[in-house]
Design a protein around this motif. Structure first.
Motif, PDB file in Angstrom:
ATOM      1  N   GLN A   1       0.828  -1.214   0.000  1.00 21.92           N
ATOM      2  CA  GLN A   1       0.000   0.000   0.000  1.00 21.92           C
ATOM      3  C   GLN A   1       0.858   1.259   0.000  1.00 21.92           C
ATOM      4  OE1 GLN A   1      -0.383  -2.748   1.868  1.00 21.92           O
ATOM      5  NE2 GLN A   1      -2.437  -2.850   2.788  1.00 21.92           N
ATOM      6  N   LEU A   2       1.957   1.241   0.762  1.00 22.14           N
ATOM      7  CA  LEU A   2       2.845   2.402   0.812  1.00 22.14           C
ATOM      8  C   LEU A   2       3.481   2.671  -0.545  1.00 22.14           C
ATOM      9  CD1 LEU A   2       4.572   1.823   4.260  1.00 22.14           C
ATOM     10  CD2 LEU A   2       3.253   3.849   3.626  1.00 22.14           C
ATOM     11  N   ILE A   3       3.827   1.609  -1.255  1.00 25.56           N
ATOM     12  CA  ILE A   3       4.412   1.771  -2.588  1.00 25.56           C
ATOM     13  C   ILE A   3       3.364   2.293  -3.570  1.00 25.56           C
ATOM     14  CG2 ILE A   3       5.363   0.509  -4.551  1.00 25.56           C
ATOM     15  CD1 ILE A   3       6.775  -1.316  -2.505  1.00 25.56           C
ATOM     16  N   ALA A   4       2.153   1.783  -3.468  1.00 23.34           N
ATOM     17  CA  ALA A   4       1.113   2.124  -4.436  1.00 23.34           C
ATOM     18  C   ALA A   4       0.560   3.535  -4.241  1.00 23.34           C
ATOM     19  CB  ALA A   4      -0.030   1.108  -4.356  1.00 23.34           C
ATOM     20  N   ASP A   5       0.536   4.016  -3.009  1.00 23.67           N
ATOM     21  CA  ASP A   5      -0.089   5.305  -2.705  1.00 23.67           C
ATOM     22  C   ASP A   5       0.963   6.285  -2.204  1.00 23.67           C
ATOM     23  OD1 ASP A   5      -1.548   7.469  -1.847  1.00 23.67           O
ATOM     24  OD2 ASP A   5      -2.890   6.335  -0.542  1.00 23.67           O
ATOM     25  N   PRO A   6       1.394   7.248  -3.025  1.00 22.81           N
ATOM     26  CA  PRO A   6       2.462   8.176  -2.623  1.00 22.81           C
ATOM     27  C   PRO A   6       2.056   9.137  -1.510  1.00 22.81           C
ATOM     28  CG  PRO A   6       1.547   8.797  -4.753  1.00 22.81           C
ATOM     29  CD  PRO A   6       0.962   7.470  -4.411  1.00 22.81           C
ATOM     30  N   ALA A   7       0.781   9.170  -1.161  1.00 20.40           N
ATOM     31  CA  ALA A   7       0.335  10.030  -0.064  1.00 20.40           C
ATOM     32  C   ALA A   7       0.218   9.282   1.258  1.00 20.40           C
ATOM     33  CB  ALA A   7      -1.017  10.661  -0.411  1.00 20.40           C
ATOM     34  N   LEU A   8       0.366   7.969   1.222  1.00 23.80           N
ATOM     35  CA  LEU A   8       0.176   7.161   2.429  1.00 23.80           C
ATOM     36  C   LEU A   8       1.395   7.265   3.343  1.00 23.80           C
ATOM     37  CD1 LEU A   8      -1.842   5.138   3.728  1.00 23.80           C
ATOM     38  CD2 LEU A   8      -0.512   3.302   2.657  1.00 23.80           C
ATOM     39  N   LEU A   9       1.150   7.296   4.662  1.00 23.75           N
ATOM     40  CA  LEU A   9       2.204   7.318   5.668  1.00 23.75           C
ATOM     41  C   LEU A   9       2.097   6.082   6.543  1.00 23.75           C
ATOM     42  CD1 LEU A   9       1.884  11.028   6.878  1.00 23.75           C
ATOM     43  CD2 LEU A   9       3.458  10.135   5.141  1.00 23.75           C
TER      44      LEU A   9
END
Length: 275
Positions: free
Chosen positions: A29-37
Protein backbone atom coordinates in the motif's frame (compact mmCIF):
# COMPACT_ATOMS: atom_id res chain seq x y z
CA UNK A 1 30.82 -10.95 27.02
CA UNK A 2 28.57 -12.36 24.30
CA UNK A 3 28.55 -10.26 21.13
CA UNK A 4 25.06 -8.76 21.41
CA UNK A 5 25.40 -7.08 18.03
CA UNK A 6 26.02 -10.37 16.25
CA UNK A 7 23.09 -12.06 18.01
CA UNK A 8 20.66 -9.23 17.37
CA UNK A 9 21.82 -8.70 13.78
CA UNK A 10 21.23 -12.37 12.96
CA UNK A 11 17.72 -12.15 14.38
CA UNK A 12 16.83 -9.00 12.42
CA UNK A 13 18.46 -10.28 9.23
CA UNK A 14 16.29 -13.38 9.33
CA UNK A 15 13.07 -11.53 10.15
CA UNK A 16 13.36 -8.60 7.75
CA UNK A 17 11.92 -10.35 4.65
CA UNK A 18 9.01 -11.69 6.71
CA UNK A 19 8.31 -8.24 8.10
CA UNK A 20 8.33 -6.70 4.62
CA UNK A 21 5.91 -9.39 3.40
CA UNK A 22 3.58 -9.08 6.38
CA UNK A 23 0.37 -7.06 6.04
CA UNK A 24 1.24 -5.27 9.27
CA UNK A 25 3.84 -3.09 7.55
CA UNK A 26 1.53 -2.34 4.59
CA UNK A 27 4.47 -2.23 2.17
CA UNK A 28 2.41 -2.78 -0.98
CA UNK A 29 0.00 0.00 0.00
CA UNK A 30 2.84 2.40 0.81
CA UNK A 31 4.41 1.77 -2.59
CA UNK A 32 1.11 2.12 -4.44
CA UNK A 33 -0.09 5.31 -2.70
CA UNK A 34 2.46 8.18 -2.62
CA UNK A 35 0.34 10.03 -0.06
CA UNK A 36 0.18 7.16 2.43
CA UNK A 37 2.20 7.32 5.67
CA UNK A 38 3.18 4.60 8.11
CA UNK A 39 0.87 4.44 11.11
CA UNK A 40 3.75 5.31 13.46
CA UNK A 41 4.54 8.55 11.65
CA UNK A 42 0.88 9.42 11.09
CA UNK A 43 0.21 9.12 14.83
CA UNK A 44 2.68 11.92 15.57
CA UNK A 45 1.84 14.25 12.68
CA UNK A 46 0.54 17.04 14.98
CA UNK A 47 3.83 16.93 16.91
CA UNK A 48 6.28 16.51 14.03
CA UNK A 49 5.54 19.85 12.40
CA UNK A 50 6.72 20.95 8.96
CA UNK A 51 9.61 18.82 7.67
CA UNK A 52 10.03 20.64 4.35
CA UNK A 53 13.74 21.00 3.58
CA UNK A 54 14.83 19.22 6.77
CA UNK A 55 17.86 16.92 6.61
CA UNK A 56 17.03 13.92 8.77
CA UNK A 57 18.49 10.62 9.86
CA UNK A 58 16.41 7.70 11.08
CA UNK A 59 18.42 5.60 13.52
CA UNK A 60 17.55 1.88 13.67
CA UNK A 61 15.35 2.32 10.60
CA UNK A 62 14.69 -1.41 9.96
CA UNK A 63 12.87 -1.81 6.60
CA UNK A 64 12.38 1.93 6.21
CA UNK A 65 8.60 2.44 6.17
CA UNK A 66 8.86 5.28 8.71
CA UNK A 67 11.90 6.66 6.85
CA UNK A 68 9.89 6.73 3.63
CA UNK A 69 7.03 8.46 5.43
CA UNK A 70 9.29 11.20 6.77
CA UNK A 71 10.65 11.74 3.26
CA UNK A 72 7.08 12.10 2.00
CA UNK A 73 6.61 14.89 4.53
CA UNK A 74 9.41 16.84 2.88
CA UNK A 75 12.58 15.72 4.65
CA UNK A 76 15.75 14.57 2.92
CA UNK A 77 16.25 11.30 4.75
CA UNK A 78 19.08 8.93 5.59
CA UNK A 79 18.36 5.60 7.27
CA UNK A 80 20.84 3.69 9.42
CA UNK A 81 20.53 0.11 10.66
CA UNK A 82 22.82 -2.74 11.71
CA UNK A 83 20.91 -5.30 9.61
CA UNK A 84 21.96 -5.62 5.99
CA UNK A 85 18.87 -7.67 5.19
CA UNK A 86 16.63 -4.95 6.64
CA UNK A 87 18.37 -2.31 4.54
CA UNK A 88 17.99 -4.45 1.42
CA UNK A 89 14.23 -4.37 1.98
CA UNK A 90 14.35 -0.63 2.75
CA UNK A 91 16.21 0.11 -0.48
CA UNK A 92 13.78 -2.01 -2.48
CA UNK A 93 10.79 -0.21 -0.96
CA UNK A 94 12.27 3.25 -1.54
CA UNK A 95 13.12 2.40 -5.14
CA UNK A 96 9.64 1.04 -5.82
CA UNK A 97 8.15 4.17 -4.24
CA UNK A 98 10.50 6.32 -6.36
CA UNK A 99 11.78 8.13 -3.29
CA UNK A 100 15.51 8.90 -2.94
CA UNK A 101 16.70 7.77 0.50
CA UNK A 102 20.28 6.97 1.49
CA UNK A 103 20.64 3.83 3.61
CA UNK A 104 23.79 3.09 5.60
CA UNK A 105 24.67 -0.15 7.40
CA UNK A 106 26.12 0.38 10.89
CA UNK A 107 25.15 0.04 14.51
CA UNK A 108 23.94 3.18 16.29
CA UNK A 109 27.14 3.80 18.20
CA UNK A 110 29.06 4.07 14.89
CA UNK A 111 26.60 6.55 13.38
CA UNK A 112 28.85 9.60 13.75
CA UNK A 113 31.79 7.66 12.31
CA UNK A 114 29.91 6.73 9.14
CA UNK A 115 27.64 9.78 8.73
CA UNK A 116 29.72 12.63 10.12
CA UNK A 117 29.07 15.05 12.97
CA UNK A 118 26.73 18.02 13.10
CA UNK A 119 25.07 17.55 9.74
CA UNK A 120 21.45 16.82 10.59
CA UNK A 121 18.43 18.93 11.49
CA UNK A 122 16.47 15.91 12.72
CA UNK A 123 17.29 12.60 14.37
CA UNK A 124 14.26 10.29 14.37
CA UNK A 125 14.00 7.07 16.37
CA UNK A 126 10.87 4.92 16.30
CA UNK A 127 9.10 2.23 18.25
CA UNK A 128 11.08 -0.73 19.59
CA UNK A 129 14.57 0.69 19.03
CA UNK A 130 16.16 1.75 22.31
CA UNK A 131 15.71 -1.66 23.93
CA UNK A 132 18.47 -3.06 21.67
CA UNK A 133 21.09 -0.65 23.05
CA UNK A 134 23.04 -1.38 26.26
CA UNK A 135 23.76 2.27 27.11
CA UNK A 136 21.27 5.12 26.75
CA UNK A 137 24.08 7.56 27.60
CA UNK A 138 26.12 6.48 24.55
CA UNK A 139 22.95 6.77 22.46
CA UNK A 140 22.36 10.33 23.66
CA UNK A 141 25.97 11.24 22.91
CA UNK A 142 25.50 9.91 19.39
CA UNK A 143 22.25 11.82 18.87
CA UNK A 144 23.75 15.11 20.05
CA UNK A 145 26.85 14.64 17.87
CA UNK A 146 24.77 14.00 14.75
CA UNK A 147 22.67 17.16 15.19
CA UNK A 148 23.61 20.68 14.23
CA UNK A 149 23.01 23.34 16.96
CA UNK A 150 19.26 23.88 17.08
CA UNK A 151 18.56 20.49 15.55
CA UNK A 152 16.11 18.17 17.27
CA UNK A 153 15.59 14.58 18.30
CA UNK A 154 12.12 13.14 17.76
CA UNK A 155 11.49 9.84 19.54
CA UNK A 156 8.40 7.63 19.75
CA UNK A 157 9.01 4.58 21.90
CA UNK A 158 7.40 1.86 23.90
CA UNK A 159 7.16 2.98 27.51
CA UNK A 160 9.74 1.45 29.87
CA UNK A 161 6.84 0.49 32.15
CA UNK A 162 5.46 -1.63 29.31
CA UNK A 163 8.84 -3.25 28.66
CA UNK A 164 8.95 -4.19 32.36
CA UNK A 165 5.61 -6.05 32.26
CA UNK A 166 5.53 -9.84 32.35
CA UNK A 167 3.21 -10.40 29.37
CA UNK A 168 3.05 -14.19 29.88
CA UNK A 169 1.04 -14.19 33.13
CA UNK A 170 -2.07 -16.39 32.75
CA UNK A 171 -4.07 -14.28 35.23
CA UNK A 172 -3.92 -11.21 32.98
CA UNK A 173 -2.57 -8.94 35.71
CA UNK A 174 -0.21 -6.12 34.74
CA UNK A 175 2.81 -6.96 36.88
CA UNK A 176 6.18 -5.21 36.62
CA UNK A 177 8.43 -8.24 36.85
CA UNK A 178 11.29 -7.21 34.53
CA UNK A 179 13.81 -4.39 35.05
CA UNK A 180 12.51 -0.86 34.53
CA UNK A 181 16.00 0.65 34.78
CA UNK A 182 19.05 0.04 32.64
CA UNK A 183 21.12 -2.89 33.92
CA UNK A 184 24.68 -4.02 33.24
CA UNK A 185 23.52 -7.46 32.19
CA UNK A 186 21.08 -7.80 29.29
CA UNK A 187 17.72 -9.45 29.26
CA UNK A 188 18.29 -12.63 27.25
CA UNK A 189 15.39 -13.73 25.07
CA UNK A 190 14.97 -16.93 23.10
CA UNK A 191 11.80 -16.51 21.06
CA UNK A 192 10.99 -18.23 17.77
CA UNK A 193 8.30 -15.75 16.70
CA UNK A 194 8.07 -12.09 15.84
CA UNK A 195 5.68 -9.18 16.34
CA UNK A 196 3.99 -9.27 12.93
CA UNK A 197 1.52 -11.68 11.34
CA UNK A 198 3.60 -14.31 9.53
CA UNK A 199 3.79 -18.09 9.14
CA UNK A 200 7.56 -18.05 8.64
CA UNK A 201 9.61 -20.16 11.07
CA UNK A 202 12.84 -18.67 12.39
CA UNK A 203 16.07 -20.21 13.65
CA UNK A 204 18.03 -17.17 14.93
CA UNK A 205 15.99 -16.61 18.07
CA UNK A 206 18.46 -15.57 20.76
CA UNK A 207 18.62 -11.80 21.41
CA UNK A 208 19.89 -9.41 24.07
CA UNK A 209 17.90 -6.36 25.18
CA UNK A 210 17.92 -3.63 27.83
CA UNK A 211 15.31 -1.33 29.34
CA UNK A 212 15.89 2.38 29.96
CA UNK A 213 13.76 4.38 32.40
CA UNK A 214 12.21 7.71 31.43
CA UNK A 215 14.43 9.50 33.95
CA UNK A 216 17.55 7.82 32.54
CA UNK A 217 16.64 8.93 29.01
CA UNK A 218 15.88 12.48 30.16
CA UNK A 219 19.13 12.71 32.16
CA UNK A 220 21.22 11.25 29.31
CA UNK A 221 19.90 13.86 26.88
CA UNK A 222 20.27 16.86 29.17
CA UNK A 223 23.75 15.63 30.10
CA UNK A 224 24.92 16.09 26.50
CA UNK A 225 23.59 19.62 26.12
CA UNK A 226 20.09 18.93 24.88
CA UNK A 227 16.86 20.45 26.15
CA UNK A 228 13.79 18.25 26.34
CA UNK A 229 10.96 20.32 24.86
CA UNK A 230 8.18 17.73 24.78
CA UNK A 231 7.30 14.54 26.62
CA UNK A 232 3.86 13.03 26.02
CA UNK A 233 2.87 9.65 27.45
CA UNK A 234 0.27 7.64 25.54
CA UNK A 235 -2.17 4.92 26.51
CA UNK A 236 -1.63 3.19 23.14
CA UNK A 237 1.04 1.42 21.09
CA UNK A 238 1.11 0.49 17.37
CA UNK A 239 1.25 -3.28 17.93
CA UNK A 240 -0.50 -5.89 20.07
CA UNK A 241 1.95 -5.65 22.95
CA UNK A 242 -0.14 -7.55 25.51
CA UNK A 243 -2.05 -10.27 23.63
CA UNK A 244 -5.47 -11.03 25.01
CA UNK A 245 -5.67 -7.74 26.90
CA UNK A 246 -5.77 -5.21 24.07
CA UNK A 247 -8.02 -4.02 21.26
CA UNK A 248 -7.08 -2.21 18.05
CA UNK A 249 -8.65 1.18 17.40
CA UNK A 250 -9.59 2.86 14.14
CA UNK A 251 -6.28 4.77 14.30
CA UNK A 252 -4.30 1.53 14.12
CA UNK A 253 -3.18 1.83 17.75
CA UNK A 254 -3.68 -0.86 20.40
CA UNK A 255 -5.07 -0.03 23.86
CA UNK A 256 -5.92 -1.98 26.97
CA UNK A 257 -9.49 -3.23 26.79
CA UNK A 258 -10.00 -2.57 30.51
CA UNK A 259 -9.28 0.87 31.99
CA UNK A 260 -6.63 1.95 29.46
CA UNK A 261 -6.04 5.15 31.43
CA UNK A 262 -4.29 3.24 34.21
CA UNK A 263 -1.05 2.41 32.38
CA UNK A 264 1.35 4.19 29.98
CA UNK A 265 2.18 2.13 26.90
CA UNK A 266 4.30 4.51 24.81
CA UNK A 267 5.62 8.05 24.75
CA UNK A 268 6.75 10.76 22.35
CA UNK A 269 9.78 12.84 23.30
CA UNK A 270 11.41 15.78 21.57
CA UNK A 271 14.75 17.35 22.52
CA UNK A 272 16.76 20.18 20.95
CA UNK A 273 20.54 20.50 20.80
CA UNK A 274 21.32 23.87 22.41
CA UNK A 275 24.85 24.50 21.13
Amino acid sequence: MTDYLALNRASWDERAPAHAASPDYRVAQLIADPALLSEVVRFDLPRLGDLTGVRGVHLQCHIGTDTLSLARLGATMTGLDLSGASLAEARRIAAAAQTPIEYVEADVYRAVEVLGAGGFDLVFTGIGALCWLPSVTRWAETVAALLRPGGRLFLREGHPALWAVDETRPDGLLVLDLPYFETDRPLVWNEDGTYVDTEVSFTHNLTHAWNHGIGEIFTALTGVGMQVTMLVEHESVPWNALPGRMAKGDDGEWRLTERPERFPLSYTLQAVRLS
